[in-house]
Scaffold this active site. Sequence first.
Site, PDB file in Angstrom:
ATOM      1  N   ASN A  12      42.380  39.786  21.091  1.00 33.12           N
ATOM      2  CA  ASN A  12      41.568  40.509  21.338  1.00 33.12           C
ATOM      3  C   ASN A  12      41.928  40.420  19.560  1.00 33.12           C
ATOM      4  O   ASN A  12      42.176  40.800  19.159  1.00 33.12           O
ATOM      5  CB  ASN A  12      41.587  41.612  21.819  1.00 33.12           C
ATOM      6  CG  ASN A  12      40.530  42.557  21.539  1.00 33.12           C
ATOM      7  OD1 ASN A  12      40.224  42.616  20.962  1.00 33.12           O
ATOM      8  ND2 ASN A  12      40.148  43.012  22.700  1.00 33.12           N
ATOM      9  N   ASP A  14      39.933  43.303  17.884  1.00 32.74           N
ATOM     10  CA  ASP A  14      38.924  43.948  18.112  1.00 32.74           C
ATOM     11  C   ASP A  14      39.500  44.497  15.821  1.00 32.74           C
ATOM     12  O   ASP A  14      38.842  44.885  15.857  1.00 32.74           O
ATOM     13  CB  ASP A  14      38.829  44.635  18.661  1.00 32.74           C
ATOM     14  CG  ASP A  14      38.232  44.503  19.709  1.00 32.74           C
ATOM     15  OD1 ASP A  14      37.644  43.301  19.957  1.00 32.74           O
ATOM     16  OD2 ASP A  14      38.582  45.444  21.232  1.00 32.74           O
ATOM     17  N   HIS A  15      40.159  44.311  16.514  1.00 28.86           N
ATOM     18  CA  HIS A  15      41.610  45.267  15.393  1.00 28.86           C
ATOM     19  C   HIS A  15      41.109  44.761  14.084  1.00 28.86           C
ATOM     20  O   HIS A  15      42.144  45.372  12.657  1.00 28.86           O
ATOM     21  CB  HIS A  15      42.683  45.851  15.295  1.00 28.86           C
ATOM     22  CG  HIS A  15      41.925  47.043  16.876  1.00 28.86           C
ATOM     23  ND1 HIS A  15      41.676  48.006  16.208  1.00 28.86           N
ATOM     24  CD2 HIS A  15      42.070  47.603  17.964  1.00 28.86           C
ATOM     25  CE1 HIS A  15      41.079  48.685  17.692  1.00 28.86           C
ATOM     26  NE2 HIS A  15      42.230  48.198  18.247  1.00 28.86           N
ATOM     27  N   ARG A  23      36.886  49.559   5.715  1.00 28.48           N
ATOM     28  CA  ARG A  23      36.250  49.717   4.086  1.00 28.48           C
ATOM     29  C   ARG A  23      35.062  49.504   3.537  1.00 28.48           C
ATOM     30  O   ARG A  23      34.354  49.281   2.830  1.00 28.48           O
ATOM     31  CB  ARG A  23      37.359  49.106   2.724  1.00 28.48           C
ATOM     32  CG  ARG A  23      38.559  49.284   2.144  1.00 28.48           C
ATOM     33  CD  ARG A  23      38.150  50.154   1.901  1.00 28.48           C
ATOM     34  NE  ARG A  23      38.718  49.893   0.358  1.00 28.48           N
ATOM     35  CZ  ARG A  23      38.979  49.438  -0.319  1.00 28.48           C
ATOM     36  NH1 ARG A  23      40.271  49.361  -0.768  1.00 28.48           N
ATOM     37  NH2 ARG A  23      38.571  49.100  -2.008  1.00 28.48           N
ATOM     38  N   HIS A  48      35.070  43.110  22.242  1.00 28.45           N
ATOM     39  CA  HIS A  48      34.977  44.267  22.660  1.00 28.45           C
ATOM     40  C   HIS A  48      33.478  44.695  21.722  1.00 28.45           C
ATOM     41  O   HIS A  48      33.320  45.802  20.414  1.00 28.45           O
ATOM     42  CB  HIS A  48      35.781  44.956  23.095  1.00 28.45           C
ATOM     43  CG  HIS A  48      35.124  47.069  23.930  1.00 28.45           C
ATOM     44  ND1 HIS A  48      36.460  47.800  23.972  1.00 28.45           N
ATOM     45  CD2 HIS A  48      33.755  46.777  24.116  1.00 28.45           C
ATOM     46  CE1 HIS A  48      34.964  48.370  25.198  1.00 28.45           C
ATOM     47  NE2 HIS A  48      33.751  48.624  24.731  1.00 28.45           N
ATOM     48  N   ARG A  50      31.513  47.621  20.731  1.00 29.41           N
ATOM     49  CA  ARG A  50      31.341  48.853  21.682  1.00 29.41           C
ATOM     50  C   ARG A  50      30.013  49.095  20.941  1.00 29.41           C
ATOM     51  O   ARG A  50      28.563  49.216  20.253  1.00 29.41           O
ATOM     52  CB  ARG A  50      32.256  50.035  20.636  1.00 29.41           C
ATOM     53  CG  ARG A  50      34.371  49.887  21.602  1.00 29.41           C
ATOM     54  CD  ARG A  50      34.915  50.952  20.898  1.00 29.41           C
ATOM     55  NE  ARG A  50      35.645  50.873  21.918  1.00 29.41           N
ATOM     56  CZ  ARG A  50      35.546  51.992  22.745  1.00 29.41           C
ATOM     57  NH1 ARG A  50      34.880  53.031  23.126  1.00 29.41           N
ATOM     58  NH2 ARG A  50      37.295  51.948  23.304  1.00 29.41           N
ATOM     59  N   ARG A  54      32.206  50.624  16.313  1.00 33.21           N
ATOM     60  CA  ARG A  54      33.038  50.962  15.754  1.00 33.21           C
ATOM     61  C   ARG A  54      34.018  49.979  14.815  1.00 33.21           C
ATOM     62  O   ARG A  54      34.978  50.016  14.207  1.00 33.21           O
ATOM     63  CB  ARG A  54      34.521  52.152  16.224  1.00 33.21           C
ATOM     64  CG  ARG A  54      35.473  51.216  17.216  1.00 33.21           C
ATOM     65  CD  ARG A  54      35.618  52.404  18.131  1.00 33.21           C
ATOM     66  NE  ARG A  54      35.599  53.170  18.579  1.00 33.21           N
ATOM     67  CZ  ARG A  54      35.170  54.201  19.248  1.00 33.21           C
ATOM     68  NH1 ARG A  54      37.167  54.055  19.683  1.00 33.21           N
ATOM     69  NH2 ARG A  54      35.158  55.285  20.363  1.00 33.21           N
ATOM     70  N   GLU A  75      34.202  41.576  25.732  1.00 31.70           N
ATOM     71  CA  GLU A  75      33.708  42.930  27.058  1.00 31.70           C
ATOM     72  C   GLU A  75      32.906  43.911  26.017  1.00 31.70           C
ATOM     73  O   GLU A  75      32.108  44.293  25.519  1.00 31.70           O
ATOM     74  CB  GLU A  75      35.797  43.769  25.950  1.00 31.70           C
ATOM     75  CG  GLU A  75      36.984  42.789  26.455  1.00 31.70           C
ATOM     76  CD  GLU A  75      38.343  43.696  26.759  1.00 31.70           C
ATOM     77  OE1 GLU A  75      37.543  45.176  25.358  1.00 31.70           O
ATOM     78  OE2 GLU A  75      38.770  43.507  27.376  1.00 31.70           O
ATOM     79  N   THR A 105      40.991  54.414  22.043  1.00 31.70           N
ATOM     80  CA  THR A 105      40.741  52.868  23.053  1.00 31.70           C
ATOM     81  C   THR A 105      40.702  52.427  24.103  1.00 31.70           C
ATOM     82  O   THR A 105      40.547  53.818  24.468  1.00 31.70           O
ATOM     83  CB  THR A 105      42.591  52.436  22.433  1.00 31.70           C
ATOM     84  OG1 THR A 105      42.081  51.167  23.176  1.00 31.70           O
ATOM     85  CG2 THR A 105      43.355  53.034  23.050  1.00 31.70           C
ATOM     86  N   THR A 106      40.554  51.813  25.137  1.00 24.80           N
ATOM     87  CA  THR A 106      40.124  52.110  26.528  1.00 24.80           C
ATOM     88  C   THR A 106      41.131  52.979  26.878  1.00 24.80           C
ATOM     89  O   THR A 106      42.021  52.549  27.222  1.00 24.80           O
ATOM     90  CB  THR A 106      39.637  50.950  27.295  1.00 24.80           C
ATOM     91  OG1 THR A 106      38.769  50.575  26.293  1.00 24.80           O
ATOM     92  CG2 THR A 106      38.870  51.065  28.646  1.00 24.80           C
ATOM     93  N   GLU A 156      41.078  42.551  36.118  1.00 26.07           N
ATOM     94  CA  GLU A 156      42.250  42.636  34.582  1.00 26.07           C
ATOM     95  C   GLU A 156      42.871  43.991  34.983  1.00 26.07           C
ATOM     96  O   GLU A 156      41.803  45.189  35.303  1.00 26.07           O
ATOM     97  CB  GLU A 156      42.477  42.328  33.257  1.00 26.07           C
ATOM     98  CG  GLU A 156      42.169  42.776  32.245  1.00 26.07           C
ATOM     99  CD  GLU A 156      41.758  42.717  30.936  1.00 26.07           C
ATOM    100  OE1 GLU A 156      42.564  42.872  29.762  1.00 26.07           O
ATOM    101  OE2 GLU A 156      40.977  41.846  30.913  1.00 26.07           O
ATOM    102  N   HIS A 199      46.466  45.490  28.423  1.00 28.28           N
ATOM    103  CA  HIS A 199      46.563  46.911  27.387  1.00 28.28           C
ATOM    104  C   HIS A 199      47.853  47.304  26.803  1.00 28.28           C
ATOM    105  O   HIS A 199      49.145  47.652  27.811  1.00 28.28           O
ATOM    106  CB  HIS A 199      45.997  47.759  28.369  1.00 28.28           C
ATOM    107  CG  HIS A 199      45.751  49.009  27.471  1.00 28.28           C
ATOM    108  ND1 HIS A 199      43.949  48.564  27.223  1.00 28.28           N
ATOM    109  CD2 HIS A 199      46.245  49.902  27.320  1.00 28.28           C
ATOM    110  CE1 HIS A 199      43.929  50.038  26.181  1.00 28.28           C
ATOM    111  NE2 HIS A 199      45.014  50.762  26.497  1.00 28.28           N
ATOM    112  N   GLY A 200      48.117  47.439  25.806  1.00 26.07           N
ATOM    113  CA  GLY A 200      49.014  47.902  25.298  1.00 26.07           C
ATOM    114  C   GLY A 200      50.220  47.163  25.499  1.00 26.07           C
ATOM    115  O   GLY A 200      51.695  47.538  25.130  1.00 26.07           O
ATOM    116  N   HIS A 222      46.058  44.649  19.985  1.00 28.40           N
ATOM    117  CA  HIS A 222      46.491  45.431  19.506  1.00 28.40           C
ATOM    118  C   HIS A 222      47.908  45.655  18.061  1.00 28.40           C
ATOM    119  O   HIS A 222      48.147  45.181  17.174  1.00 28.40           O
ATOM    120  CB  HIS A 222      46.345  47.208  19.517  1.00 28.40           C
ATOM    121  CG  HIS A 222      46.210  48.560  18.514  1.00 28.40           C
ATOM    122  ND1 HIS A 222      47.733  48.597  18.662  1.00 28.40           N
ATOM    123  CD2 HIS A 222      46.103  48.364  17.228  1.00 28.40           C
ATOM    124  CE1 HIS A 222      47.666  49.244  17.553  1.00 28.40           C
ATOM    125  NE2 HIS A 222      46.450  49.608  16.601  1.00 28.40           N
TER     126      HIS A 222
END
Length: 253
Positions: A12, A14-15, A23, A48, A50, A54, A75, A105-106, A156, A199-200, A222
């Site tokens: 993933n 996303d981050h 920035r 994802h 959103r 974001r 996602e 987060t989700t 999932e 997740h996590g 993440h």
Amino acid sequence: MTATSVLRLGMNIDHVATVRNARGSAYPDPIRAAKLAEEAGADGITAHLREDRRHITDDDIDRLVAALSVPLNFEMAATDEMQAIALHHKPHAVCIVPEKREERTTEGGLEVAREENKLAHFIAPLRDAGCRVSIFIAADKRQIEAAHRIGAAVVELHTGAYCDFHAEGDFAARDEELKRLAEMAAFAADLGLEVHAGHGLTYDTVAPIAAMPQIVELNIGHFLIGEAIFRGIKPAIAEMRRLMDAARAEASA
């Protein structure tokens, strides 16, 4: 069901976009991160989009579709806007997730059982377009049964509670959640659903999940982006891949 020989890793990104957007610049570029993840052995890329954009943006999705040679797992929330974007791009997989603007987060799995009729109609055009539809849910029998009834190909399982209990040192609760994940992975597979998890997950928590024979894909983001700050993306992914493969091999022995 016996363990598959190789457990897939979905990265993933996303981050990477979160850092870029902090920035308002053009870098770091999540598409560059996705290509590096491909080179490092990721089997797919998860992004994802959103409602509030974001992190990942519409342009990111456009460029990912054009650039990737591995499958894209798109996602999204169950909204008309996201359905239209998915139908335009027709990614390999579409994962329906819950989404609240105020969450960082989700936070949990999708409530499928209470929205069964609505979700069945929502995913039908996606399936007809050739997308593999995945539903992100808690390890709960009622939700798995509902996901199966509406025609999802994949569930999932949300591993966030398991990972949180581990981080908090509540090992009794962690082990109970791990047992529930194992039981529900087997239950979902028996229904004919493909089972993913995510997740996590971290280096410390991935092995027991990777060892579950019914799970064929993990989606991790993440933590790997954080590790990439210190190790680089390729070494961070390589270490996760090593831990996953070792756990799966040990479980298969």
